[in-house]
Scaffold this motif. Structure first.
Motif, PDB file in Angstrom:
ATOM      1  N   LYS A 228      12.551   0.571 -13.982  1.00  0.00           N
ATOM      2  CA  LYS A 228      12.539   0.706 -15.384  1.00  0.00           C
ATOM      3  C   LYS A 228      10.590   1.090 -15.809  1.00  0.00           C
ATOM      4  N   HIS A 229       9.878   0.877 -15.069  1.00  0.00           N
ATOM      5  CA  HIS A 229       8.648   0.839 -15.447  1.00  0.00           C
ATOM      6  C   HIS A 229       7.864   2.491 -14.942  1.00  0.00           C
ATOM      7  N   ARG A 230       9.147   3.440 -14.022  1.00  0.00           N
ATOM      8  CA  ARG A 230       8.663   3.867 -13.382  1.00  0.00           C
ATOM      9  C   ARG A 230       7.301   4.090 -12.084  1.00  0.00           C
ATOM     10  N   LEU A 231       7.493   3.451 -11.220  1.00  0.00           N
ATOM     11  CA  LEU A 231       6.817   3.057 -10.094  1.00  0.00           C
ATOM     12  C   LEU A 231       7.972   3.452  -8.797  1.00  0.00           C
ATOM     13  N   GLY A 232       7.154   3.967  -7.749  1.00  0.00           N
ATOM     14  CA  GLY A 232       7.454   4.130  -6.736  1.00  0.00           C
ATOM     15  C   GLY A 232       8.187   2.609  -5.573  1.00  0.00           C
ATOM     16  N   ARG A 233       8.063   3.303  -4.700  1.00  0.00           N
ATOM     17  CA  ARG A 233       8.927   1.386  -3.894  1.00  0.00           C
ATOM     18  C   ARG A 233       7.116   0.460  -3.587  1.00  0.00           C
ATOM     19  N   PRO A 234       7.466  -0.236  -3.539  1.00  0.00           N
ATOM     20  CA  PRO A 234       6.631  -1.216  -3.843  1.00  0.00           C
ATOM     21  C   PRO A 234       6.435  -0.916  -1.744  1.00  0.00           C
ATOM     22  N   VAL A 235       5.214  -1.350  -1.757  1.00  0.00           N
ATOM     23  CA  VAL A 235       4.887  -1.930  -0.281  1.00  0.00           C
ATOM     24  C   VAL A 235       4.084  -2.996   0.186  1.00  0.00           C
ATOM     25  N   VAL A 236       4.084  -4.013   1.194  1.00  0.00           N
ATOM     26  CA  VAL A 236       3.210  -4.644   1.083  1.00  0.00           C
ATOM     27  C   VAL A 236       2.981  -4.851   2.213  1.00  0.00           C
ATOM     28  N   GLU A 237       1.124  -4.221   2.486  1.00  0.00           N
ATOM     29  CA  GLU A 237       0.381  -3.932   3.489  1.00  0.00           C
ATOM     30  C   GLU A 237      -0.728  -5.757   3.933  1.00  0.00           C
ATOM     31  N   GLN A 238      -0.877  -5.249   5.243  1.00  0.00           N
ATOM     32  CA  GLN A 238      -1.518  -6.173   5.323  1.00  0.00           C
ATOM     33  C   GLN A 238      -3.485  -6.015   5.823  1.00  0.00           C
ATOM     34  N   LEU A 239      -4.041  -6.301   4.626  1.00  0.00           N
ATOM     35  CA  LEU A 239      -5.796  -5.880   4.862  1.00  0.00           C
ATOM     36  C   LEU A 239      -6.457  -6.373   5.531  1.00  0.00           C
ATOM     37  N   GLY A 240      -7.386  -5.864   6.202  1.00  0.00           N
ATOM     38  CA  GLY A 240      -8.724  -6.520   7.448  1.00  0.00           C
ATOM     39  C   GLY A 240      -8.222  -6.870   8.922  1.00  0.00           C
ATOM     40  N   GLU A 241      -6.764  -6.898   9.257  1.00  0.00           N
ATOM     41  CA  GLU A 241      -6.522  -6.832  10.720  1.00  0.00           C
ATOM     42  C   GLU A 241      -7.338  -6.460  11.711  1.00  0.00           C
ATOM     43  N   GLY A 242      -7.713  -7.291  12.381  1.00  0.00           N
ATOM     44  CA  GLY A 242      -8.958  -6.899  13.627  1.00  0.00           C
ATOM     45  C   GLY A 242     -10.413  -7.054  13.029  1.00  0.00           C
ATOM     46  N   LEU A 243     -10.743  -7.223  11.623  1.00  0.00           N
ATOM     47  CA  LEU A 243     -11.985  -7.797  11.082  1.00  0.00           C
ATOM     48  C   LEU A 243     -11.605  -9.022   9.948  1.00  0.00           C
ATOM     49  N   LEU A 244     -10.677  -9.291   9.560  1.00  0.00           N
ATOM     50  CA  LEU A 244     -10.494 -11.224   8.930  1.00  0.00           C
ATOM     51  C   LEU A 244     -10.691 -11.466   9.555  1.00  0.00           C
ATOM     52  N   GLU A 245     -11.123 -13.124   9.280  1.00  0.00           N
ATOM     53  CA  GLU A 245      -9.837 -13.997  10.271  1.00  0.00           C
ATOM     54  C   GLU A 245      -8.529 -13.877   9.803  1.00  0.00           C
ATOM     55  N   GLU A 246      -8.399 -14.522   7.953  1.00  0.00           N
ATOM     56  CA  GLU A 246      -6.979 -14.070   7.692  1.00  0.00           C
ATOM     57  C   GLU A 246      -6.910 -12.593   6.944  1.00  0.00           C
ATOM     58  N   THR A 247      -6.772 -12.188   7.350  1.00  0.00           N
ATOM     59  CA  THR A 247      -5.687 -11.081   6.719  1.00  0.00           C
ATOM     60  C   THR A 247      -5.642 -11.079   5.227  1.00  0.00           C
ATOM     61  N   THR A 248      -5.287  -9.563   4.070  1.00  0.00           N
ATOM     62  CA  THR A 248      -5.452 -10.588   2.671  1.00  0.00           C
ATOM     63  C   THR A 248      -4.480  -9.092   2.905  1.00  0.00           C
ATOM     64  N   THR A 249      -3.024  -9.774   1.494  1.00  0.00           N
ATOM     65  CA  THR A 249      -1.824  -9.055   1.902  1.00  0.00           C
ATOM     66  C   THR A 249      -1.927  -7.898   0.313  1.00  0.00           C
ATOM     67  N   VAL A 250      -1.343  -7.647   0.229  1.00  0.00           N
ATOM     68  CA  VAL A 250      -1.771  -6.417  -0.816  1.00  0.00           C
ATOM     69  C   VAL A 250      -0.260  -6.255  -1.012  1.00  0.00           C
ATOM     70  N   LEU A 251       0.236  -5.510  -1.985  1.00  0.00           N
ATOM     71  CA  LEU A 251       1.427  -4.880  -2.231  1.00  0.00           C
ATOM     72  C   LEU A 251       0.771  -3.584  -3.814  1.00  0.00           C
ATOM     73  N   ARG A 252       1.211  -2.616  -3.047  1.00  0.00           N
ATOM     74  CA  ARG A 252       1.188  -0.792  -3.378  1.00  0.00           C
ATOM     75  C   ARG A 252       1.511  -0.366  -3.587  1.00  0.00           C
ATOM     76  N   CYS A 253       2.059  -0.334  -4.342  1.00  0.00           N
ATOM     77  CA  CYS A 253       2.921   0.614  -5.219  1.00  0.00           C
ATOM     78  C   CYS A 253       3.121   1.964  -6.622  1.00  0.00           C
ATOM     79  N   PRO A 254       2.755   3.151  -6.098  1.00  0.00           N
ATOM     80  CA  PRO A 254       2.370   4.413  -6.542  1.00  0.00           C
ATOM     81  C   PRO A 254       3.118   4.515  -8.155  1.00  0.00           C
ATOM     82  N   ARG A 255       2.439   5.193  -8.661  1.00  0.00           N
ATOM     83  CA  ARG A 255       3.376   5.042 -10.376  1.00  0.00           C
ATOM     84  C   ARG A 255       3.973   6.801 -10.041  1.00  0.00           C
ATOM     85  N   ARG A 256       5.504   7.073 -10.659  1.00  0.00           N
ATOM     86  CA  ARG A 256       6.116   7.877 -10.535  1.00  0.00           C
ATOM     87  C   ARG A 256       6.662   9.384 -11.551  1.00  0.00           C
TER      88      ARG A 256
END
Length: 256
Positions: A228-256
Motif C-alpha cells: 500500500k505504501h510502495r515499499l519493497g520487501r522487508p529484510v530483518v538484519e542483526q547488526l553488531g555480530e562480533g562487536l556487541l554482546e547482544e546484536t541489534t535487530t533492524v528492519l530494512r525496507c526500501p521505498r520502490r
C-alpha cells in the motif's frame, strides 16, 4: 554547513499546541517501551563504567568522538533520569542496551545523507547516531516539549551541528521532511509505524527501524501496508555480530 539546532516552526504553532494537548498519546498512544522504565523519574545517577567489551565496541563506533559519547551518557544518567526520559533501572545497561544498541546502525547510513528519527525521545537513536556519523544530517522529530528542551540542551552541550530538532508529530511535517533514511526505536508496532514514517522518505529512501523480538509477527500483521505504501520487501538484519554482546535487530525496507 552548520544546520540549525532547533527549527523555527512558527507556521505550525497551532499544531504544536495540539501536540501539547495530545502529548500523553505520543506516537498515537504508543509510548516507547523500555521495560517499564520510561517516565520513571528518579535522582541523577553516576554513569556506568564501560566494560572492556563495551569500550572496544564504543571505540569502533565513535572513534575520536568517544569522549562526546561518554558526555552524552552522563546526560542520560543525570538529567535524563531526573526528567523521566529513562528509568533509573536503565543506568547499569545504558551503554549496552541503549547507546551502543543505537550507534551500531551508524555504518548503515549513507554518507552525506539526511536521516529523520521519529519519536526521538531521549535522542535514541538520533543523538547516538549523530555522534557516530558527523558526516550525516539528522532531523529529530519529537512532539513533547520537555523532551525537545532536554535534547536541545544536550545537542548544544555536545556541539552537534549536524542535528536539527523538530517539535511536532511525524504526520505534521510530511511537507517539510524528505529524508534518505527514516528510523525509529521503541515507538510503535509496524502497523502504526509504517504510515507515520513512509511519508517522510525521499523517493529512493529506505526505512531502517530498530525493532525487538516480535519483528516477524509485526511484519506479518503489517503485510498489506508494505505494498500500500510502495515499499519493497522487508529484510530483518542483526547488526553488531562480533562487536556487541547482544546484536541489534533492524528492519530494512526500501521505498520502490
Amino acid at each position: 554547513m552548520t544546520r540549525p539546532q532547533h527549527e523555527d516552526l512558527g507556521h505550525v504553532e497551532a499544531r504544536r499546541r495540539a501536540a501539547d494537548a495530545e502529548a500523553a498519546a505520543h506516537a498515537h498512544g504508543d509510548e516507547p517501551a523500555l521495560s517499564g522504565a520510561q517516565e520513571a523519574h528518579g535522582p541523577a545517577q553516576e554513569p556506568p563504567e564501560l566494560t572492556a567489551a563495551e569500550r572496544r565496541a564504543a571505540e569502533v563506533l565513535f572513534g575520536e568522538r568517544l569522549p562526546l559519547a561518554e558526555r552524552y551518557v552522563e546526560h542520560l544518567c543525570g538529567t535524563g533520569i531526573e526528567h523521566g526520559l529513562l528509568g533509573p533501572r536503565e543506568v547499569p545497561r545504558m551503554w549496552s542496551r541503549h547507546v551502543l544498541n543505537c550507534a551500531v546502525l551508524g555504518p548503515e547510513l549513507p554518507a552525506g545523507g539526511t536521516v529523520a528519527d521519529v519519536g526521538s525521545g531521549a535522542g535514541l537513536p538520533g543523538i547516538a547516531l549523530a555522534l557516530a556519523r558527523p558526516d550525516v544530517d539528522f532531523q529529530l522529530i519529537e512532539p513533547m516539549e520537555r523532551r525537545v528542551q532536554w535534547m536541545d540542551t544536550v545537542v548544544k552541550d555536545l556541539g552537534l551541528d549536524n542535528v536539527e530538532l523538530i517539535r511536532a508529530r511525524a504526520e505534521e511535517v510530511t511537507d517539510e521532511v524528505m529524508a534518505d533514511v527514516v528510523t525509529a526505536r521503541a515507538v510503535s508496532a509496524l502497523k502504526k509505524l509504517i504510515p507515520l514514517t513512509v511519508p517522510l522518505l525521499a523517493d529512493d529512501g529506505e526505512l531502517l527501524l530498530l525493532k525487538g523480538r516480535s519483528v516477524d509477527q509485526e511484519i506479518t500483521a503489517a503485510r498489506k501496508l508494505f505494498s500500500k505504501h510502495r515499499l519493497g520487501r522487508p529484510v530483518v538484519e542483526q547488526l553488531g555480530e562480533g562487536l556487541l554482546e547482544e546484536t541489534t535487530t533492524v528492519l530494512r525496507c526500501p521505498r520502490r
